[in-house]
Motif scaffolding. Sequence first.
Motif, mmCIF file in Angstrom:
data_model
loop_
_atom_site.group_PDB
_atom_site.id
_atom_site.type_symbol
_atom_site.label_atom_id
_atom_site.label_comp_id
_atom_site.label_asym_id
_atom_site.label_seq_id
_atom_site.Cartn_x
_atom_site.Cartn_y
_atom_site.Cartn_z
ATOM 1 N N GLY A 1 0.990 -0.618 -0.200
ATOM 2 C CA GLY A 1 -0.445 -0.106 -0.083
ATOM 3 C C GLY A 1 0.416 1.639 -0.277
ATOM 4 O O GLY A 1 0.673 2.012 -0.612
ATOM 5 N N LEU A 2 1.895 0.926 0.157
ATOM 6 C CA LEU A 2 3.553 2.374 0.619
ATOM 7 C C LEU A 2 3.969 2.560 -0.412
ATOM 8 O O LEU A 2 5.098 0.851 0.843
ATOM 9 N N LYS B 1 0.885 3.943 -2.481
ATOM 10 C CA LYS B 1 1.563 5.739 -2.750
ATOM 11 C C LYS B 1 3.101 5.406 -3.003
ATOM 12 O O LYS B 1 3.616 4.568 -2.154
ATOM 13 N N ILE B 2 3.527 6.290 -3.216
ATOM 14 C CA ILE B 2 4.781 6.704 -3.203
ATOM 15 C C ILE B 2 5.510 7.844 -2.557
ATOM 16 O O ILE B 2 5.056 9.013 -2.738
ATOM 17 N N THR C 1 4.244 16.740 -8.770
ATOM 18 C CA THR C 1 4.931 15.534 -9.695
ATOM 19 C C THR C 1 4.675 14.525 -9.739
ATOM 20 O O THR C 1 4.724 14.025 -9.765
ATOM 21 N N GLY C 2 3.637 14.474 -8.372
ATOM 22 C CA GLY C 2 2.728 13.245 -8.269
ATOM 23 C C GLY C 2 3.127 12.437 -6.970
ATOM 24 O O GLY C 2 2.177 11.195 -6.741
ATOM 25 N N PHE C 3 3.821 12.921 -6.626
ATOM 26 C CA PHE C 3 3.821 12.146 -5.318
ATOM 27 C C PHE C 3 3.099 12.304 -4.570
ATOM 28 O O PHE C 3 2.488 13.413 -4.304
ATOM 29 N N LYS C 4 2.787 11.151 -3.054
ATOM 30 C CA LYS C 4 1.217 11.224 -2.444
ATOM 31 C C LYS C 4 1.777 11.983 -0.857
ATOM 32 O O LYS C 4 2.362 12.479 -0.559
#
Length: 165
Positions: A53-54, A98-99, A162-165
């Motif tokens: 999940g992570l 998620k990253i 840039t799209g990281f959570k």
Amino acid sequence: MIKISDELILPCKEIISNRIAKSAMSENMASAEHFPGPEFYKAYKIWALGGSGLSISGNVMIDSRYRGEPHNVVIEKGLDNHQELMNWAKGSEGTANKIWLQLNHPGKHTPIFLTKVPVAPSAVPLKPPLNKMFNPPRELSESEIQDIIGRFAYAAFIAKKTGFK
């Protein structure tokens, strides 16, 4: 009973799809310009497809002058690696993963071969045997501390952008 497959709701209201995480490991594979290449996307895509999940990244530095390793990714003003960061963030697309980037300033833990004079809140050196790998630090001024705080804020902003959570 809590199951490993149960989602995890954090106090900040962030929801992790399950209780499996890839912890931080130093990738140490950025380009000489401190950019994350296609290897980052591939590695994180594989971990995401594995069902976690992570995924927590290795150290992403906020100042190219002070790095923990030779091939760290760096996010700082003037370094336009935003497209490469977006590509890396896409490693979790199509999954529930998620990253999260681990932003870092190594302080006095900057190896001798990378920085001759590291900086830290105080000039206290590391004790033996670590003092053989790290030079004594120079104490930061108040304005330098404020600069580091600003660098963390900027890097967090770019990570999110840039799209990281």
